[in-house]
Design an enzyme around this catalytic site. Structure first.
Site, PDB file in Angstrom:
ATOM      1  N   SER A  77       0.841  -1.197   0.000  1.00  0.00           N
ATOM      2  CA  SER A  77       0.000   0.000   0.000  1.00  0.00           C
ATOM      3  C   SER A  77       0.884   1.259   0.000  1.00  0.00           C
ATOM      4  O   SER A  77       1.694   1.432  -0.897  1.00  0.00           O
ATOM      5  CB  SER A  77      -0.977  -0.049   1.170  1.00  0.00           C
ATOM      6  N   ASP A  85      -8.922  -6.021  -5.435  1.00  0.00           N
ATOM      7  CA  ASP A  85      -8.574  -4.929  -4.518  1.00  0.00           C
ATOM      8  C   ASP A  85      -9.621  -3.825  -4.650  1.00  0.00           C
ATOM      9  O   ASP A  85      -9.744  -3.197  -5.705  1.00  0.00           O
ATOM     10  CB  ASP A  85      -7.186  -4.394  -4.875  1.00  0.00           C
ATOM     11  N   HIS A 117      -6.943  -6.322  -1.191  1.00  0.00           N
ATOM     12  CA  HIS A 117      -5.851  -5.378  -0.943  1.00  0.00           C
ATOM     13  C   HIS A 117      -4.841  -5.899   0.067  1.00  0.00           C
ATOM     14  O   HIS A 117      -3.632  -5.766  -0.126  1.00  0.00           O
ATOM     15  CB  HIS A 117      -6.442  -4.060  -0.445  1.00  0.00           C
TER      16      HIS A 117
END
Length: 469
Positions: A269, A362, A397
């Protein structure tokens, strides 16, 4: 050098015997439930079995675990015993509960907050020195998770405990305060030197060590690097300076057990765009792994000497929506770096090989779009080193090391609402297995590993000795 056949010595207080079977009350003395091995590294699969049941008896397998904050996580699965009164999760199909069908690691992978907990909670393991303790029980009949969690529920036919370790035998955790750098260094057992990586996560902040501990357990020296909300670092995300990350790489390469002349970097991320910045501006980064991230700075910019690479524009709230559970879905808010040239990181000047790991489901970042965009940038500059995108269908994610509980949504302070991370449990959990092995293979290949100690640590299943539990 470690030998694959050697029994490794662990401190007795942490470990359980293999194949332990705990008997329940006298009334159910013939029923047994087992996890094999009963104590293992966290990235290892296990076999779950129940025996001594009646032929074709319907039962519920119930798994329970608590995280560092004492949040209670559970999973259930409904099975029907065979004609010999046995249930083998490795070979049989679940008829209901937290998952259905054939899924040998489903009970561990689908652990989720218990009915009494806030459902939008992400499992966090802050204390990697101690294992996760998993309680497994078998109950008569097919029970709902609400029923099995109530005090009135009938006593389990049998129960046992299982330990999942983040740190293998001989792995060292060393707190790091080096100049401005804050974090923890995890060193594999043995003399080394070992391939080294810098390991970072996202906007959760603080210091997350569980991936670094597991990498060290598989022969890779890993610096778990904090960049805000930890120790004396800024409490919130502020403009970054590449000098902080240069100092972290300097520390890693100076260590006698870390193999040079180059190291790798891993980022999830927000940590992913930091990893790309490091690859672009730090020549000794020779392998870069990003996991579900933007290809340009997000949230805050990156300063390199006199130049600032500003972050991409903020969220366009017209493209952000709530799903039917009230979780924020951000995927459609695609901020195209091609419209923000000043934010584009010059990754084509890097010395690194690149591996982009993305989950196709995601719901937080359109991560596949950004990974392909980064590859397009490299391709357009005739980049001569290795770069690859690995996309995992149905994965979300939070692509974690294997058998971490799948979290499809959790509360996030940016929105003060739960945020949808995505992923369909079975696909996501299987993707975590594949991505973990792909990442380790990539790092060992591009960091020039030819150390036999590392190779043995990477493939070895560890045998644990008896615990006092």
């Amino acid at each position: 050098m470690l030998q694959a056949s050697k029994v490794l010595q662990f401190s007795p207080k942490y470990l359980l015997p293999r194949n332990i079977r705990t008997m329940a009350s006298a009334a159910s003395r013939d029923v047994q439930v087992s996890v094999t091995p009963s104590s293992c590294l966290h990235d290892e699969p296990v076999q779950i079995r129940a025996e001594g049941l009646s032929p074709n008896q319907d039962v519920t397998l119930y798994l329970s675990m608590r995280d560092t904050r004492n949040v209670h996580y559970i999973s259930t699965a409904h099975y029907r015993a065979d004609s010999n009164g046995q249930v083998d999760v490795d070979t049989m199909e679940s008829l209901g509960g937290s998952y259905t069908g054939h899924f040998p690691m489903g009970l561990i992978g689908t652990l989720h907050p218990a009915p009494s907990e806030y459902k939008f909670t992400r499992f966090f393991k802050r204390d990697v020195l101690n294992p996760n303790i998993v309680d497994l029980s078998v109950f008569d009949g097919h029970l709902t998770e609400e029923k099995v969690c109530t005090p009135e529920c009938e006593k389990a036919l049998a129960s046992t405990k299982h330990e999942r370790h983040y740190m293998g035998p001989g792995v060292q955790r060393i707190p790091v305060r080096y100049g401005k750098v804050r974090g923890s260094l995890f060193l594999p057992a043995g003399e080394g030197p070992f391939p080294g990586v810098v390991d970072m996560f996202g906007t959760a902040g603080g210091l997350l060590e569980y991936r670094s501990a597991q990498l060290a357990s598989r022969g890779i020296a890993a610096l778990s690097l904090a960049f805000f909300a930890y120790d004396d670092l800024p409490k919130t995300l502020e403009e970054f300076n590449i000098s902080y990350f240069e100092e972290a790489v300097e520390f890693l390469l100076k260590h006698e057990k870390v193999r040079g002349p180059g190291v790798g970097v891993i980022g999830t991320s927000k940590g992913g765009d930091l990893a790309l910045s490091m690859a672009a501006f730090i020549p000794s980064i020779i392998a870069c792994v990003t996991i579900n991230c933007y290809s340009s700075p997000i949230g805050v910019g990156m300063r390199v000497k006199d130049r600032l690479y500003p972050c991409l524009p903020g969220h366009d709230l017209q493209n952000v929506c709530l799903d039917n559970e009230g979780a924020v879905v951000i995927r459609r808010d695609v901020r195209d770096p091609r419209k923000s040239k000043e934010s584009t990181l010059p990754i084509e000047q890097s010395n690194a090989a690149f591996l982009f790991l993305v989950g196709s489901d995601d719901q937080n970042i359109h991560s596949e779009f950004y990974a392909q965009l980064a590859c397009q940038q490299l391709r357009s500059h005739n980049y001569q080193k290795w770069f690859e995108v690995c996309s995992y269908p149905g994965a979300g994610h939070l692509l974690e090391p294997p058998y971490s509980p799948h979290c499809s949504a959790s509360f996030q302070h940016t929105f003060m609402l739960p945020v949808r991370w995505g992923g369909r449990s079975k696909f996501h959990i299987l993707a975590q297995e594949k991505a973990w092995y792909k990442m380790r293979e990539f790092l060992l290949q591009h960091l020039g590993c030819d150390n036999n100690v590392v190779k043995e640590a990477d493939c070895q299943k560890v045998t644990f000795l008896k615990s006092n539990l």
